[in-house]
Design a protein around this motif. Structure first.
Motif, PDB file in Angstrom:
ATOM      1  N   ALA A   1       7.662   6.051 -11.036  1.00 43.55           N
ATOM      2  CA  ALA A   1       6.331   5.232 -10.749  1.00 43.55           C
ATOM      3  C   ALA A   1       6.410   3.784 -11.099  1.00 43.55           C
ATOM      4  CB  ALA A   1       5.353   6.070 -11.544  1.00 43.55           C
ATOM      5  N   ALA A   2       6.790   3.502 -12.503  1.00 42.33           N
ATOM      6  CA  ALA A   2       6.856   2.170 -13.195  1.00 42.33           C
ATOM      7  C   ALA A   2       7.891   1.174 -12.189  1.00 42.33           C
ATOM      8  CB  ALA A   2       7.559   2.405 -14.549  1.00 42.33           C
ATOM      9  N   ASN A   3       8.897   2.021 -11.870  1.00 45.72           N
ATOM     10  CA  ASN A   3       9.915   1.027 -10.910  1.00 45.72           C
ATOM     11  C   ASN A   3       8.837   0.628  -9.779  1.00 45.72           C
ATOM     12  OD1 ASN A   3      11.977   1.138 -12.836  1.00 45.72           O
ATOM     13  ND2 ASN A   3      12.805   2.918 -11.779  1.00 45.72           N
ATOM     14  N   LEU A   4       8.279   1.615  -9.113  1.00 47.96           N
ATOM     15  CA  LEU A   4       7.555   1.218  -7.808  1.00 47.96           C
ATOM     16  C   LEU A   4       6.335   0.289  -8.037  1.00 47.96           C
ATOM     17  CD1 LEU A   4       7.627   4.777  -6.233  1.00 47.96           C
ATOM     18  CD2 LEU A   4       8.925   2.732  -5.440  1.00 47.96           C
ATOM     19  N   TYR A   5       5.607   0.584  -9.109  1.00 50.19           N
ATOM     20  CA  TYR A   5       4.553  -0.277  -9.359  1.00 50.19           C
ATOM     21  C   TYR A   5       5.219  -1.839  -9.725  1.00 50.19           C
ATOM     22  CZ  TYR A   5       1.170   3.526 -10.050  1.00 50.19           C
ATOM     23  OH  TYR A   5       0.599   4.345  -9.970  1.00 50.19           O
TER      24      TYR A   5
ATOM     25  N   ASN B   1       0.914  -1.178   0.019  1.00 45.69           N
ATOM     26  CA  ASN B   1       0.181   0.017  -0.004  1.00 45.69           C
ATOM     27  C   ASN B   1       0.837   1.217   0.023  1.00 45.69           C
ATOM     28  OD1 ASN B   1      -2.316  -1.570   0.005  1.00 45.69           O
ATOM     29  ND2 ASN B   1      -2.664  -1.366   2.266  1.00 45.69           N
ATOM     30  N   ALA B   2       2.013   1.223   0.941  1.00 43.85           N
ATOM     31  CA  ALA B   2       2.589   2.581   0.774  1.00 43.85           C
ATOM     32  C   ALA B   2       3.688   2.720  -0.578  1.00 43.85           C
ATOM     33  CB  ALA B   2       3.905   1.970   1.942  1.00 43.85           C
ATOM     34  N   LEU B   3       4.170   1.515  -1.083  1.00 40.10           N
ATOM     35  CA  LEU B   3       4.508   1.520  -2.217  1.00 40.10           C
ATOM     36  C   LEU B   3       3.683   2.035  -3.655  1.00 40.10           C
ATOM     37  CD1 LEU B   3       6.753  -1.732  -2.323  1.00 40.10           C
ATOM     38  CD2 LEU B   3       7.786   0.442  -2.199  1.00 40.10           C
ATOM     39  N   PHE B   4       2.322   1.754  -3.416  1.00 41.02           N
ATOM     40  CA  PHE B   4       1.442   1.998  -4.461  1.00 41.02           C
ATOM     41  C   PHE B   4       1.054   3.586  -4.154  1.00 41.02           C
ATOM     42  CE2 PHE B   4      -2.866   2.257  -6.035  1.00 41.02           C
ATOM     43  CZ  PHE B   4      -2.997   1.762  -7.218  1.00 41.02           C
ATOM     44  N   LYS B   5       0.969   4.035  -3.028  1.00 38.95           N
ATOM     45  CA  LYS B   5       0.872   5.373  -2.638  1.00 38.95           C
ATOM     46  C   LYS B   5       2.010   6.141  -3.469  1.00 38.95           C
ATOM     47  CE  LYS B   5      -0.034   8.903   0.799  1.00 38.95           C
ATOM     48  NZ  LYS B   5      -0.354   8.978   2.482  1.00 38.95           N
ATOM     49  N   ASP B   6       3.253   5.738  -2.961  1.00 40.19           N
ATOM     50  CA  ASP B   6       4.520   6.698  -3.606  1.00 40.19           C
ATOM     51  C   ASP B   6       4.400   6.386  -5.011  1.00 40.19           C
ATOM     52  OD1 ASP B   6       5.222   7.064  -1.022  1.00 40.19           O
ATOM     53  OD2 ASP B   6       6.860   5.444  -0.963  1.00 40.19           O
TER      54      ASP B   6
ATOM     55  N   ASP C   1       8.183  -7.886  -5.542  1.00 41.61           N
ATOM     56  CA  ASP C   1       8.568  -8.361  -4.179  1.00 41.61           C
ATOM     57  C   ASP C   1       7.491  -8.669  -3.437  1.00 41.61           C
ATOM     58  OD1 ASP C   1      11.071  -7.341  -5.051  1.00 41.61           O
ATOM     59  OD2 ASP C   1      10.883  -5.706  -4.001  1.00 41.61           O
ATOM     60  N   HIS C   2       6.083  -8.472  -3.915  1.00 46.42           N
ATOM     61  CA  HIS C   2       4.985  -8.739  -2.835  1.00 46.42           C
ATOM     62  C   HIS C   2       4.028  -9.767  -3.593  1.00 46.42           C
ATOM     63  CE1 HIS C   2       6.293  -5.692   0.306  1.00 46.42           C
ATOM     64  NE2 HIS C   2       6.644  -5.130  -0.728  1.00 46.42           N
ATOM     65  N   ASN C   3       4.463 -10.178  -4.830  1.00 47.03           N
ATOM     66  CA  ASN C   3       3.557 -11.040  -5.480  1.00 47.03           C
ATOM     67  C   ASN C   3       1.900 -10.301  -5.453  1.00 47.03           C
ATOM     68  OD1 ASN C   3       2.996 -13.281  -7.377  1.00 47.03           O
ATOM     69  ND2 ASN C   3       2.542 -14.312  -5.387  1.00 47.03           N
ATOM     70  N   VAL C   4       1.833  -9.300  -5.963  1.00 45.44           N
ATOM     71  CA  VAL C   4       0.577  -8.346  -5.704  1.00 45.44           C
ATOM     72  C   VAL C   4      -0.004  -8.192  -7.180  1.00 45.44           C
ATOM     73  CG1 VAL C   4      -0.627  -6.470  -5.123  1.00 45.44           C
ATOM     74  CG2 VAL C   4       0.939  -7.486  -3.465  1.00 45.44           C
ATOM     75  N   SER C   5      -1.244  -8.619  -7.658  1.00 43.98           N
ATOM     76  CA  SER C   5      -1.716  -8.436  -9.013  1.00 43.98           C
ATOM     77  C   SER C   5      -3.162  -7.945  -8.791  1.00 43.98           C
ATOM     78  CB  SER C   5      -1.547  -9.720  -9.690  1.00 43.98           C
ATOM     79  OG  SER C   5      -2.034  -9.356 -10.841  1.00 43.98           O
ATOM     80  N   SER C   6      -3.601  -6.803  -9.364  1.00 47.36           N
ATOM     81  CA  SER C   6      -4.825  -6.423  -9.312  1.00 47.36           C
ATOM     82  C   SER C   6      -5.053  -5.466 -10.426  1.00 47.36           C
ATOM     83  CB  SER C   6      -4.839  -5.369  -8.081  1.00 47.36           C
ATOM     84  OG  SER C   6      -4.517  -4.144  -8.116  1.00 47.36           O
ATOM     85  N   LYS C   7      -6.393  -5.275 -10.769  1.00 46.43           N
ATOM     86  CA  LYS C   7      -6.886  -4.644 -11.855  1.00 46.43           C
ATOM     87  C   LYS C   7      -6.267  -2.880 -11.755  1.00 46.43           C
ATOM     88  CE  LYS C   7     -10.847  -2.482 -12.313  1.00 46.43           C
ATOM     89  NZ  LYS C   7     -12.322  -2.200 -12.568  1.00 46.43           N
ATOM     90  N   GLU C   8      -6.308  -2.460 -10.757  1.00 46.05           N
ATOM     91  CA  GLU C   8      -6.041  -1.014 -10.571  1.00 46.05           C
ATOM     92  C   GLU C   8      -4.400  -0.878 -10.642  1.00 46.05           C
ATOM     93  OE1 GLU C   8      -7.780  -2.582  -8.830  1.00 46.05           O
ATOM     94  OE2 GLU C   8      -9.773  -1.668  -8.865  1.00 46.05           O
ATOM     95  N   LEU C   9      -3.673  -2.002 -10.049  1.00 46.66           N
ATOM     96  CA  LEU C   9      -2.231  -1.966 -10.174  1.00 46.66           C
ATOM     97  C   LEU C   9      -1.708  -1.908 -11.730  1.00 46.66           C
ATOM     98  CD1 LEU C   9       0.694  -2.091  -9.216  1.00 46.66           C
ATOM     99  CD2 LEU C   9       0.214  -4.619  -8.661  1.00 46.66           C
TER     100      LEU C   9
END
Length: 251
Positions: A40-44, A22-27, A50-58
């Motif tokens: 922004a691309a590097n953070l996404y 969440n913090a990375l997404f906000k940054d 690193d967190h194995n997160v996948s979502s439509k918004e991301l």
């Protein structure tokens, strides 16, 4: 001394795991708003890696970021991944079409019979989970109607149960077919995006095969077969051939 080791351990853990998703997404969102698209691309990408997160918004935000960086193949890839979560999202579909207009290849889909177009449009109206839940609800409703038909004490109850059971069952069968088609399209059928600058599509899975046609970075293909490092692809316009899997990124 023991306390120092504890502090060092905590600091190393923080460094190892980094900020929360969440913090990375906000940054990343803040970097995008400031016009620092590479950051922004590097953070996404860090959230995904690193967190194995996948979502439509991301993936939608990452697609927008790569579009700003003029990295259109990566933008197409992430818009396509965003659509797997919601095939009917109009914002994602619009941005994907805008990005495809920037590509060298303009692949026109083959004409389809009206009922196939109609069924595909219905399939994309909701997510796979939504279609599955609708099927379950109507199937349960059909079962309830048949119980009323069997145990009803009056002729009106039996008629209502019979016709309700038939109607609900027909709708449930249609919803099952729609849910299955949506599931197959989003999770089983493999699609990929070309990332090599240009690829000569071969007639056979060997480097010496005849070149059939050329496709360029950003083109979306359907994978229909695999043989070692080679995959058979089909374009939306019906063209088929063999390419090396390493030149593609699977959606």
């Amino acid at each position: 001394m023991k306390n120092i080791f504890i502090i060092l351990f905590c600091l190393s853990s923080i460094l190892a795991f980094g900020l929360s998703p969440n913090a990375l997404f906000k940054d990343a969102n803040q970097a995008y708003q400031k016009g620092d698209f590479q950051k922004a691309a590097n953070l996404y990408e860090q959230i995904i890696r690193d967190h194995n997160v996948s979502s439509k918004e991301l993936h939608f935000n990452l697609g927008n970021t790569y579009f700003r960086l003029s990295d259109y193949p990566s933008a197409v890839l992430n818009y396509e991944r965003a659509l797997k979560g919601d095939p009917s999202d109009s914002d994602v579909l619009m941005n994907l079409q805008i990005t495809r207009n920037k590509l060298e290849d303009k692949i026109e889909p083959m004409p389809e019979l009206f009922y196939k177009r109609w069924f595909k449009a219905i399939t994309k109206a909701f997510s796979t989970d939504t279609w599955a839940w609708l099927f379950v609800l109507f199937f349960i409703g059909s079962a309830a109607c048949w119980i009323v038909f069997i145990h009803g004490k009056s002729s009106n109850q039996k008629k209502a149960g019979f016709y309700g059971g038939i109607s609900s069952l027909v709708i449930a069968v249609f919803l099952f077919a729609t849910a299955y088609s949506s599931w197959n399209s989003n999770y089983i059928a493999q699609r990929a995006v070309v990332f090599a600058g240009s690829i000569s599509v071969k007639s056979a899975p060997v480097a010496s095969g005849n070149g059939l046609f050329i496709i360029h970075a950003g083109a979306t293909v359907n994978i229909t077969d695999e043989l070692g490092e080679w995959v058979r692809i089909r374009l939306d316009d019906g063209k088929e051939g063999w390419v090396i899997l390493g030149d593609l990124e699977v959606i």
